[in-house]
Enzyme design. Sequence first.
Site, PDB file in Angstrom:
ATOM      1  CG  ASN A  88      -1.836   1.140   1.316  1.00  0.00           C
ATOM      2  OD1 ASN A  88      -1.452   2.224   1.729  1.00  0.00           O
ATOM      3  ND2 ASN A  88      -3.063   0.931   0.907  1.00  0.00           N
ATOM      4  CG  HIS A 140      -5.689   0.066   3.813  1.00  0.00           C
ATOM      5  ND1 HIS A 140      -5.873   1.311   3.251  1.00  0.00           N
ATOM      6  CD2 HIS A 140      -6.136  -0.823   2.886  1.00  0.00           C
ATOM      7  CE1 HIS A 140      -6.413   1.185   2.071  1.00  0.00           C
ATOM      8  NE2 HIS A 140      -6.585  -0.098   1.813  1.00  0.00           N
ATOM      9  CE  LYS A 151      -3.860  -8.803  18.575  1.00  0.00           C
ATOM     10  NZ  LYS A 151      -4.190  -9.748  19.637  1.00  0.00           N
ATOM     11  NE  ARG A 202       3.569 -20.165  17.062  1.00  0.00           N
ATOM     12  CZ  ARG A 202       4.745 -20.769  17.128  1.00  0.00           C
ATOM     13  NH1 ARG A 202       5.635 -20.381  18.016  1.00  0.00           N
ATOM     14  NH2 ARG A 202       5.049 -21.760  16.305  1.00  0.00           N
TER      15      ARG A 202
HETATM   16  C1  LIG Z   1      11.365 -20.121  -4.048  1.00  0.00           C
HETATM   17  C2  LIG Z   1      11.873 -19.659  -2.728  1.00  0.00           C
HETATM   18  O1  LIG Z   1      12.837 -20.129  -2.256  1.00  0.00           O
HETATM   19  S1  LIG Z   1      11.098 -18.351  -2.024  1.00  0.00           S
HETATM   20  C3  LIG Z   1      11.787 -18.219  -0.419  1.00  0.00           C
HETATM   21  C4  LIG Z   1      10.874 -18.834   0.591  1.00  0.00           C
HETATM   22  N1  LIG Z   1      11.513 -18.728   1.887  1.00  0.00           N
HETATM   23  C5  LIG Z   1      11.088 -17.856   2.795  1.00  0.00           C
HETATM   24  O2  LIG Z   1      10.151 -17.119   2.595  1.00  0.00           O
HETATM   25  C6  LIG Z   1      11.893 -17.851   4.083  1.00  0.00           C
HETATM   26  C7  LIG Z   1      11.066 -17.481   5.294  1.00  0.00           C
HETATM   27  N2  LIG Z   1      11.665 -18.142   6.438  1.00  0.00           N
HETATM   28  C8  LIG Z   1      10.930 -18.904   7.307  1.00  0.00           C
HETATM   29  O3  LIG Z   1       9.697 -18.992   7.235  1.00  0.00           O
HETATM   30  C9  LIG Z   1      11.751 -19.641   8.361  1.00  0.00           C
HETATM   31  O4  LIG Z   1      11.128 -20.882   8.616  1.00  0.00           O
HETATM   32  C10 LIG Z   1      11.921 -18.839   9.659  1.00  0.00           C
HETATM   33  C11 LIG Z   1      12.971 -17.750   9.373  1.00  0.00           C
HETATM   34  C12 LIG Z   1      10.645 -18.189  10.101  1.00  0.00           C
HETATM   35  C13 LIG Z   1      12.391 -19.721  10.807  1.00  0.00           C
HETATM   36  O5  LIG Z   1      13.523 -20.440  10.402  1.00  0.00           O
HETATM   37  P1  LIG Z   1      14.305 -21.316  11.520  1.00  0.00           P
HETATM   38  O6  LIG Z   1      14.825 -20.418  12.572  1.00  0.00           O
HETATM   39  O7  LIG Z   1      15.292 -22.148  10.785  1.00  0.00           O
HETATM   40  O8  LIG Z   1      13.159 -22.155  12.177  1.00  0.00           O
HETATM   41  P2  LIG Z   1      12.980 -23.749  12.258  1.00  0.00           P
HETATM   42  O9  LIG Z   1      12.867 -24.327  10.900  1.00  0.00           O
HETATM   43  O10 LIG Z   1      14.038 -24.280  13.181  1.00  0.00           O
HETATM   44  O11 LIG Z   1      11.564 -23.892  12.966  1.00  0.00           O
HETATM   45  C14 LIG Z   1      11.357 -23.526  14.316  1.00  0.00           C
HETATM   46  C15 LIG Z   1       9.887 -23.693  14.618  1.00  0.00           C
HETATM   47  O12 LIG Z   1       9.147 -22.699  13.906  1.00  0.00           O
HETATM   48  C16 LIG Z   1       8.184 -23.302  13.044  1.00  0.00           C
HETATM   49  N3  LIG Z   1       8.187 -22.526  11.817  1.00  0.00           N
HETATM   50  C17 LIG Z   1       9.247 -22.187  11.059  1.00  0.00           C
HETATM   51  N4  LIG Z   1       8.883 -21.433  10.028  1.00  0.00           N
HETATM   52  C18 LIG Z   1       7.551 -21.295  10.137  1.00  0.00           C
HETATM   53  C19 LIG Z   1       6.597 -20.599   9.349  1.00  0.00           C
HETATM   54  N5  LIG Z   1       6.955 -19.908   8.270  1.00  0.00           N
HETATM   55  N6  LIG Z   1       5.309 -20.642   9.750  1.00  0.00           N
HETATM   56  C20 LIG Z   1       4.943 -21.330  10.860  1.00  0.00           C
HETATM   57  N7  LIG Z   1       5.811 -21.994  11.640  1.00  0.00           N
HETATM   58  C21 LIG Z   1       7.103 -21.973  11.270  1.00  0.00           C
HETATM   59  C22 LIG Z   1       8.681 -24.732  12.861  1.00  0.00           C
HETATM   60  O13 LIG Z   1       7.622 -25.583  12.548  1.00  0.00           O
HETATM   61  C23 LIG Z   1       9.292 -25.007  14.190  1.00  0.00           C
HETATM   62  O14 LIG Z   1       8.255 -25.280  15.086  1.00  0.00           O
HETATM   63  P3  LIG Z   1       8.467 -26.322  16.315  1.00  0.00           P
HETATM   64  O15 LIG Z   1       9.551 -25.741  17.174  1.00  0.00           O
HETATM   65  O16 LIG Z   1       7.125 -26.351  16.982  1.00  0.00           O
HETATM   66  O17 LIG Z   1       8.872 -27.606  15.669  1.00  0.00           O
END
Ligand SMILES: CC(=O)SCCNC(=O)CCNC(=O)[C@H](O)C(C)(C)COP(=O)(O)OP(=O)(O)OC[C@H]1O[C@@H](n2cnc3c(N)ncnc32)[C@H](O)[C@@H]1OP(=O)(O)O
Length: 174
Positions: free
Chosen positions: A83, A102, A148, A162
């Site tokens: 936005n 928004h 939030k 969270r």
């Molecule tokens: C084509 C492409 O490549 S596009 C790129 C796509 N990649 C992205 O967008 C990267 C975004 N990064 C993420 O979502 C990552 O998972 C992060 C940064 C949020 C966390 O990474 P890490 O620190 O390595 O977390 P890790 O894999 O150890 O998971 C820790 C906990 O979080 C949870 N978790 C991790 N990522 C997510 C998520 N996106 N949504 C919900 N839960 C998640 C895991 O299930 C795990 O839960 P548990 O402890 O209950 O088992």
Amino acid sequence: MGIISYLFQDRAANRGNFKGQLVMFLFRLVQYINRYTVLKIVCFPYLMWYRFFVEWRLGIELPRKLTIGKGLALYHGQALVVNLRVVMGDNCVLRNGVTIGHKKLADGTMSGSPKIGNNVDIGANASIIGDITIGDNVTIGAGAVVVKDVPSNCVVVGNPARILGAAVGSGSLQ
Ligand SMILES: CC(=O)SCCNC(=O)CCNC(=O)[C@H](O)C(C)(C)COP(=O)(O)OP(=O)(O)OC[C@H]1O[C@@H](n2cnc3c(N)ncnc32)[C@H](O)[C@@H]1OP(=O)(O)O
Ligand SMILES: N[C@@H](CO)C(=O)O
């Protein structure tokens, strides 16, 4: 900042990513033009072309009135909508499918839009909605729905988002 530095301020952040470099160059150019009434008139065809090519054809909505700090990395650049009232700091990352905007309030008016700090890395398909503030050095996980405020120096995941790693209860967002 001189015009050349201004137009290329995101280049290093998108090294090896030609699409990101190109789109950010085109975006900085519309932002620059938008500063001056004369340029807006003279460059009107370019403003229209930007809307057609970047927003409609590529599906990347970065409006010219948007405020974004330097060093924005744009990974993949598909279905990205931000936005025009969003404010983002320096050195942030936006990925495919991200929506920042928004929401409609109970009285029918629209809320404000998010204010996002520096060094905020936003995962694919995350939605960040409403008059909220995201701190500095925040990672927002793929698919998160953030409605939030988020403090600085944390990772948030899930719907509703969270804080990752916090004990159950203490990790909820205010
Ligand atoms: C084509 C492409 O490549 S596009 C790129 C796509 N990649 C992205 O967008 C990267 C975004 N990064 C993420 O979502 C990552 O998972 C992060 C940064 C949020 C966390 O990474 P890490 O620190 O390595 O977390 P890790 O894999 O150890 O998971 C820790 C906990 O979080 C949870 N978790 C991790 N990522 C997510 C998520 N996106 N949504 C919900 N839960 C998640 C895991 O299930 C795990 O839960 P548990 O402890 O209950 O088992
Ligand atoms: N796939 C990487 C960049 O190419 C990322 O989104 O983080």
